[in-house]
Scaffold this active site. Structure first.
Site, PDB file in Angstrom:
ATOM      1  N   GLY A  75       0.692  -1.701   0.040  1.00 55.80           N
ATOM      2  CA  GLY A  75      -0.061   0.451   0.057  1.00 55.80           C
ATOM      3  C   GLY A  75       0.696   1.194   0.128  1.00 55.80           C
ATOM      4  O   GLY A  75       0.133   2.482   0.223  1.00 55.80           O
ATOM      5  N   HIS A 136      -4.179  15.603   4.607  1.00 58.38           N
ATOM      6  CA  HIS A 136      -3.469  13.769   5.353  1.00 58.38           C
ATOM      7  C   HIS A 136      -2.231  14.994   6.771  1.00 58.38           C
ATOM      8  O   HIS A 136      -2.262  16.621   6.445  1.00 58.38           O
ATOM      9  CB  HIS A 136      -2.418  13.940   4.072  1.00 58.38           C
ATOM     10  CG  HIS A 136      -3.491  12.701   3.740  1.00 58.38           C
ATOM     11  ND1 HIS A 136      -4.223  12.832   2.313  1.00 58.38           N
ATOM     12  CD2 HIS A 136      -3.444  11.135   3.815  1.00 58.38           C
ATOM     13  CE1 HIS A 136      -4.803  11.811   1.934  1.00 58.38           C
ATOM     14  NE2 HIS A 136      -4.110  10.534   3.059  1.00 58.38           N
ATOM     15  N   LYS A 140       2.914  13.269   6.577  1.00 54.47           N
ATOM     16  CA  LYS A 140       2.402  12.140   4.997  1.00 54.47           C
ATOM     17  C   LYS A 140       4.059  12.811   4.011  1.00 54.47           C
ATOM     18  O   LYS A 140       3.821  13.902   3.502  1.00 54.47           O
ATOM     19  CB  LYS A 140       1.342  12.053   4.061  1.00 54.47           C
ATOM     20  CG  LYS A 140       1.383  11.772   2.451  1.00 54.47           C
ATOM     21  CD  LYS A 140      -0.836  11.525   2.780  1.00 54.47           C
ATOM     22  CE  LYS A 140       0.099  11.227   1.680  1.00 54.47           C
ATOM     23  NZ  LYS A 140       0.082   9.379   0.617  1.00 54.47           N
TER      24      LYS A 140
HETATM   25  N1  LIG Z   1      -2.550   2.381   1.044  1.00 54.72           N
HETATM   26  C1  LIG Z   1      -3.047   2.615   1.452  1.00 54.72           C
HETATM   27  O1  LIG Z   1      -4.548   2.261   1.934  1.00 54.72           O
HETATM   28  C2  LIG Z   1      -2.413   3.355   2.586  1.00 54.72           C
HETATM   29  C3  LIG Z   1      -2.643   4.077   3.773  1.00 54.72           C
HETATM   30  C4  LIG Z   1      -1.616   4.657   4.817  1.00 54.72           C
HETATM   31  C5  LIG Z   1      -0.962   4.537   4.204  1.00 54.72           C
HETATM   32  N2  LIG Z   1       0.116   4.278   2.774  1.00 54.72           N
HETATM   33  C6  LIG Z   1       1.180   4.154   2.263  1.00 54.72           C
HETATM   34  O2  LIG Z   1       2.019   3.969   3.703  1.00 54.72           O
HETATM   35  C7  LIG Z   1       2.913   4.178   3.772  1.00 54.72           C
HETATM   36  C8  LIG Z   1       3.420   4.199   5.263  1.00 54.72           C
HETATM   37  O3  LIG Z   1       2.985   4.929   5.427  1.00 54.72           O
HETATM   38  P1  LIG Z   1       3.231   5.010   7.570  1.00 54.72           P
HETATM   39  O4  LIG Z   1       1.995   5.422   7.900  1.00 54.72           O
HETATM   40  O5  LIG Z   1       2.822   2.965   8.461  1.00 54.72           O
HETATM   41  O6  LIG Z   1       4.697   5.135   7.630  1.00 54.72           O
HETATM   42  P2  LIG Z   1       5.711   5.093   8.453  1.00 54.72           P
HETATM   43  O7  LIG Z   1       6.635   6.607   8.771  1.00 54.72           O
HETATM   44  O8  LIG Z   1       4.878   5.524   9.920  1.00 54.72           O
HETATM   45  O9  LIG Z   1       6.304   4.097   8.324  1.00 54.72           O
HETATM   46  C9  LIG Z   1       6.691   3.423   7.026  1.00 54.72           C
HETATM   47  C10 LIG Z   1       7.848   2.204   8.193  1.00 54.72           C
HETATM   48  O10 LIG Z   1       9.196   2.028   7.006  1.00 54.72           O
HETATM   49  C11 LIG Z   1      10.195   1.607   7.760  1.00 54.72           C
HETATM   50  N3  LIG Z   1      11.281   1.124   7.012  1.00 54.72           N
HETATM   51  C12 LIG Z   1      11.790   2.631   6.463  1.00 54.72           C
HETATM   52  N4  LIG Z   1      12.114   2.320   5.165  1.00 54.72           N
HETATM   53  C13 LIG Z   1      12.280   0.195   4.994  1.00 54.72           C
HETATM   54  C14 LIG Z   1      13.119  -0.523   4.403  1.00 54.72           C
HETATM   55  N5  LIG Z   1      13.464  -0.907   3.805  1.00 54.72           N
HETATM   56  N6  LIG Z   1      12.803  -2.316   4.864  1.00 54.72           N
HETATM   57  C15 LIG Z   1      11.486  -2.128   6.058  1.00 54.72           C
HETATM   58  N7  LIG Z   1      10.988  -0.878   6.583  1.00 54.72           N
HETATM   59  C16 LIG Z   1      11.216   0.312   6.346  1.00 54.72           C
HETATM   60  C17 LIG Z   1      10.007   3.285   8.714  1.00 54.72           C
HETATM   61  O11 LIG Z   1      11.045   2.510   9.326  1.00 54.72           O
HETATM   62  C18 LIG Z   1       8.644   2.994   9.369  1.00 54.72           C
HETATM   63  O12 LIG Z   1       8.605   2.273  10.473  1.00 54.72           O
HETATM   64  C19 LIG Z   1       3.441   5.327   3.201  1.00 54.72           C
HETATM   65  O13 LIG Z   1       3.561   5.508   2.009  1.00 54.72           O
HETATM   66  C20 LIG Z   1       1.422   6.075   3.086  1.00 54.72           C
HETATM   67  O14 LIG Z   1       1.645   7.178   2.110  1.00 54.72           O
HETATM   68  C21 LIG Z   1      -0.949   3.686   2.321  1.00 54.72           C
END
Ligand SMILES: NC(=O)c1ccc[n+]([C@@H]2O[C@H](COP(=O)([O-])OP(=O)(O)OC[C@H]3O[C@@H](n4cnc5c(N)ncnc54)[C@H](O)[C@@H]3O)[C@@H](O)[C@H]2O)c1
Length: 252
Positions: A75, A136, A140
């Protein structure tokens, strides 16, 4: 179902909770501190990987899962220019992959309503300008949101007066197709305005405006749980399947 969580941030933690509630096992959690463990050997015990990380890391993470023969649900937004490459790899390898820019059921209903409304306006030859606004939380990083892009594509695919989109995102660094002056946008450009404030999980408004009236479609997410639940339901759907899937497949 045995799942791997890739990205243990806000979404990863919600997903862990929902996996537990629905009787699944979290066999592996990957974040930056153990990113090197994302390999075939560690994935061997898992039925599906659920990936929510960053625009910079999503492509490699998903590729690793596909190459290891592990079904993957992602996602992560802000990187999807390369999504077709991974979808092709998935088909080539006989793998399984699910991607959605938004896993909330209500948002996916909004996508359908928006496409249908644009098509109705087209059939009526009505003169409405269209704008999209997304709000948002301040953490973000990418703009516009993947959801706003899908909404814009829904308009562009159904309404001949709109051909491209531009993004008005004052103060947001990583904005694609940026414009600094939305008032100067050409009539065929659909303006997406991006706002980052507080802890808002996500609000999207599509406004259709004529000289005489305004018709708005709006969706507000109340919490992240709905997004995490959608991703886990997608993972359940993906287990045992081969191919490339999205929310349209889940909602049939
Ligand atoms: N499609 C959807 O419905 C939806 C919903 C919410 C968020 N998102 C997207 O999902 C992504 C994450 O959102 P979030 O709110 O959890 O963000 P967040 O910043 O809270 O979490 C992201 C995590 O990924 C980790 N990370 C970074 N590089 C990594 C790697 N190489 N391997 C493993 N982990 C790694 C970070 O340390 C962090 O803990 C964003 O792109 C956001 O826009 C999509």
């Amino acid at each position: 179902m045995k799942a791997a969580i890739i990205g243990y941030g806000k979404m990863g933690r919600e997903i862990e909770q929902i996996l537990k509630e629905r009787g699944h096992e979290t066999a592996l959690i990957i974040d930056t501190d153990n990113a090197a463990e994302l390999d075939a050997a560690h994935l061997t015990e898992t039925d599906v990987a659920i990936e929510f990380t960053t625009p910079q890391t999503a492509y490699d993470n998903i590729r690793t899962c596909l190459e290891a023969g592990t079904a993957v649900v992602s996602g992560t937004t802000g990187w999807t220019g390369r999504l077709p490459e991974l979808q092709a790899l998935c088909r080539e390898r006989g793998g399984a992959m699910f991607y959605a820019s938004n896993y909330c059921l209500g948002v996916n209903l909004l996508f359908r309503l928006n496409r249908e409304l644009a098509a109705m306006i087209e059939r009526l030859h009505a003169t409405y300008d269209v704008r999209i606004k997304e709000i948002h939380h301040t953490q973000k990083k990418d703009a516009p949101s993947g959801t706003a892009i899908t909404l814009a594509e829904g308009v562009i695919g159904n309404l001949t007066t709109k051909r491209t989109w531009v993004n008005y995102a004052p103060g947001i660094e990583c904005a694609a197709n940026r414009t600094e002056d939305p008032a100067a946008a050409a009539p065929e450009q659909l303006v997406i305005s991006s706002v980052r404030e507080g802890t808002v999980p996500g609000t999207h408004t599509v406004s259709y405006e004529s000289e005489d009236d305004v018709l708005e479609l709006r969706h507000t997410i109340k919490n992240r749980r709905t997004l995490a639940l959608g991703a886990v339901v997608a993972a359940e759907f993906l287990c045992g399947r081969k191919g490339v899937f999205g929310m349209e497949d889940l909602m049939q």
